[in-house]
Design an enzyme around this catalytic site. Sequence first.
Site: not given
Lengths: 218, 231
Positions: A45-47
């Site tokens: 998840s890019e966050n």
Amino acid sequence: MLKKQQIAQRIAKEVKNGQYINLGIGIPTLVANYIPEDLEIVLQSENGLLGIGPFPTEEQIDPDLINAGKQTITMVKGSVLFNSAESFAMIRGGHVHLTILGAMEVSENGDIANWKIPGKMVKGMGGAMDLVASAENIIVAMQHCSKSGESKLLKSCSLPITGIRCVKKIVTDLAVLEVDPEGGFILKERAPGVSVEEIKSKTEGKLIVKGEIPEMEF
Amino acid sequence: MINKTVKDANEAVQDIPSGAFLMMGGFGLSGIPENCISALLQRDIKDLTIVSNNAGVDDFGIGLLLQKRMVKKMISSYVGENAEFERQLLSGELEVDLIPQGTLAERVRAGGAGIPAFFTPAGVGTEVAEGKEIREFDGKLYLMERWLRSDFSLVKAWKGDTAGNLIFKGTARNFNPMMAAAGKITIAEVEELVPAGELDPNQIHTPGIYVQRIFEGKNYEKRIEQRTVRS
């Protein structure tokens, strides 16, 4: 014609054991539901998370734990959390093996447009430009045509580009196609009951058809 | 140990002037400096430039600052959840720089780390590359991006100590650590503030050297944008 879930189900067959994978918002997120349980894969998840788990139960909901679509999530065993610079170091550095994302348009040389409609929609590119510039394998999940019936597989993109010459494979509600490095969409599979002629008529870019085209299997 | 503690959010943001260049941590509504935003709303300032991955929603987070017309310019990667933002942007009231998320994170990181520019593949061949230097390295094209540094960085952590050391929780970490390092003055609000010495130095994410002011926030709402549960 495939439903969204079936597009996701077909894409799940592209996933290989041991891969780190980034799933975009929309149909790509659904792919997680169809990855065979015997495969060991990790969702990024890019966050700032490696190891996205299933959605939480009511009791498990944690506002400090969300995915890139801002949905509440859980973590699998062995997960790790990190900051946004580290997250994109993983992406840019080529450590994420597979990126699956949605698109508004794809061109026959593999350009993708999915972040802006001038004068109409201004949402931003989020992490899409970083992902498409760096992932070694990019699969697009989308409808073959827009709601108004226009082909989304084009000679060249009409909307602002997200990345150039990056898409390798496209799974639509009608077909599985590969992008020919020389230019063109190579038809690999068709959705059950959909004819090659129909796919041809709904593909504005160059469609390459070699031999018998099998129906998709799930 | 240097004590960075201030009384509350109002004291922490009292000297932020109109026209200031700010950074605010957070991804969506997760890990945003809720207390500092509330305190800023009480101030009569405007023309702020804000670096933040997102722009809040209409009635929470940075969206509240937009409603009060306190923001001149946003530097963000994704603003899709905010109708007021889109309206101000399309009408020309608000300036916006949309930046690929990884480039945004790295520009902030570079600012804190003293690296004035770097090359990235993100955006090559797109309108993001317009006016930027393009160079080829080992057969691939990259574009040059500049660092970002702020007058004030407003960050949110889970735990902190009076020396300014910070620990984050979950995906609420996101941009906060890099923004802390990239601020001339960094204000950290934390859910739990403890005396220096009580946090395990092995577990600290952001060293206190980057933090000038710290306080324990209160009444965290931690609003959820997409409440999603297992069916």
